[in-house]
Enzyme design. Structure first.
Site, PDB file in Angstrom:
ATOM      1  N   HIS A 125       0.852  -1.194   0.000  1.00 27.18           N
ATOM      2  CA  HIS A 125       0.000   0.000   0.000  1.00 27.18           C
ATOM      3  C   HIS A 125       0.883   1.236   0.000  1.00 27.18           C
ATOM      4  CE1 HIS A 125       0.041   1.600   4.226  1.00 27.18           C
ATOM      5  NE2 HIS A 125       0.271   0.349   4.585  1.00 27.18           N
ATOM      6  N   GLU A 171      -5.402   1.833   2.051  1.00 29.47           N
ATOM      7  CA  GLU A 171      -5.232   0.683   2.947  1.00 29.47           C
ATOM      8  C   GLU A 171      -5.497   1.094   4.383  1.00 29.47           C
ATOM      9  OE1 GLU A 171      -3.002  -1.988   5.758  1.00 29.47           O
ATOM     10  OE2 GLU A 171      -2.799   0.178   5.408  1.00 29.47           O
ATOM     11  N   ASP A 200       4.380  -4.846   3.750  1.00 32.12           N
ATOM     12  CA  ASP A 200       3.833  -3.720   4.505  1.00 32.12           C
ATOM     13  C   ASP A 200       4.697  -3.516   5.739  1.00 32.12           C
ATOM     14  OD1 ASP A 200       2.320  -1.809   5.744  1.00 32.12           O
ATOM     15  OD2 ASP A 200       0.446  -2.943   5.722  1.00 32.12           O
TER      16      ASP A 200
END
EC number: 3.4.24.-
Length: 438
Positions: A125, A171, A200
């Protein structure tokens, strides 16, 4: 990455099993099957990844201090990534959606070639929270897959699988962008995605090395990389269901990924294993204004970026044979130095019909400073011992191998054990993980 590390990684990739000794048990080891060679993964220059992070920091600074959904900083971030990919020969698609009254953007980049019916996808993201620029969360993952994609272009890589990369919007509002992408894929297109890799937060300042334990093939690929550089890993639990792999997993797509920790506290055992500060969060600036370009651990960012390339190069090289039913133990078990007693790591197998196959697969991941000291056995539920490793490998460290065992005389269900003994002094290690596949 040093030359010695590259050689060790090459050995892990090949999964060559050498120097096996005859077993004294009733059953003997079957001949191992060599893995197909993949192109050599590159060393991703951490300076290049940090240059992307510097650009994301500059974008945030020029746009109110953040790169959040619906803000100018997010669109500028998407434009920066897209321009890099377009120049490198990717086919890019900007997907729009609406959330909280604002337009959001996903960026999808496809590398030409590869089997269109077998897609390996990697994603991160790109948005931050409104409180700060989001350089670790999640500039780190976004910059690393961007630089890996650019490395694909530089190498003019032609993998067996089709490579696709994604940068997700919103996100931080509940995985809105990735959910939109997955939910709007036709069923036939979802079925073509053979795996999705998620990254992430991979540069946390007080880092851990966590591997998703969802798909066993993807998980083992990342573990192989880290075993090859002598870094222990743990299973990722902090982010379960909280990042962009979740929509893919819910759609039945195999997922995996890496994580270096958020606001959970590093334990004393983890600090001993990885360095850093115990009693402190992996990222004290998680979702805060101080998540700036100063909030990055270069070593973690470098290792994780190289691990991403390692996985993409290897998983993209061939379509793996789907594994059978697998059982795994990821708990660390210390192996005492000689003359200490042998130690075991148990796995309880249930729900498997009949006997184990003649091609029972045993994946062994032992971190050790001198594998020539080790004797490693598979112990069946009835006590039958199958020797896997008998002091081979000389002065090499770590034992990361896949063995094929003819265990067809054994009932599959029951407690199987990996047994390890150090039979010479002055070297130490531990069982990092092992897995048995029927």
């Amino acid at each position: 990455m040093s030359l010695s590390v590259s050689r060790r990684l090459a050995a892990v990739t090949a999964i060559a099993v050498a120097g096996l000794f005859a077993s004294t048990a009733p059953a003997a080891l079957a001949a191992p099957t060599a893995a197909a060679a993949a192109p050599t993964p590159p060393d991703i220059p951490v300076a290049n990844v940090k240059a992307h992070l510097a650009q994301l920091q500059s974008i945030a600074t020029a746009n109110g201090g953040n790169r959040a959904h619906g803000r100018a900083g997010y669109k500028a971030s998407i434009d920066y990534v897209k321009a890099k990919l377009d120049a490198a020969g990717f086919t890019t698609t900007l997907q729009t959606f609406t959330s909280s009254g604002a337009t959001g953007y996903n960026l999808i980049a496809d590398w030409p070639g590869g089997d269109p019916n077998s897609v390996l996808m990697s994603g991160s993201h790109l948005d931050s929270v409104t409180a700060g620029p989001g350089i670790n969360d999640n500039g780190s993952g976004s910059a690393a897959i961007l630089e890996t994609a650019l490395a694909v272009s530089r190498a003019q890589l032609q993998p067996t699988k089709h490579l696709r990369f994604g940068w997700w919007g919103a996100e931080e509002l509940g995985m809105i962008g990735s959910k939109y992408y997955v939910n709007n894929l036709p069923s036939a297109e979802k079925a073509k995605i053979s795996g999705y890799l998620n990254f992430d937060m991979i540069g946390s300042p007080n880092p851990g090395y966590f591997v998703y334990d969802d798909d066993p093939t993807i998980e083992q690929t990342f573990k192989n990389y880290y075993a090859g550089i002598g870094v222990a890993t743990e299973i990722e639990t902090e982010g379960d269901g909280r990042s962009d792999h979740a929509p893919f997993k819910s759609a039945g797509i195999p997922v995996g990924g890496l994580f270096s920790g958020a606001d959970y506290t590093k334990t004393a055992a983890q600090a001993q294993k990885w360095g850093g500060t115990s009693g402190q969060a992996f990222d004290r600036c998680y979702h805060s204004s101080c998540d700036t370009s100063a909030n990055i651990n270069d070593t973690a960012l470098d290792r994780n970026s190289d691990a991403i390339a390692y996985a993409i190069w290897n998983l993209g090289a061939a379509t793996p044979v789907p594994p059978g039913q697998s059982f795994e133990n990821t708990a660390d078990v210390n192996i005492p130095d000689s003359p200490g007693a042998a130690v075991t790591s148990p796995i309880t197998v249930s729900g498997v019909t009949g006997n184990a196959p003649a091609t029972t697969k045993v994946d062994v991941n032992i971190v050790h400073t001198y594998r020539g000291d080790l004797v490693v056995d598979l112990v069946a539920p009835d006590g039958t011992v199958y020797n896997l490793h008998n002091r081979s490998g000389g002065s090499a460290d770590n034992l990361v191998q896949t063995y094929t065992v003819n265990a067809s005389s054994e009932v599959a269900n029951g407690v199987w054990k990996l047994q390890a003994k150090d039979v010479a002094a002055q070297d130490v290690g531990y069982i990092n993980s092992w897995k048995i596949t029927f």
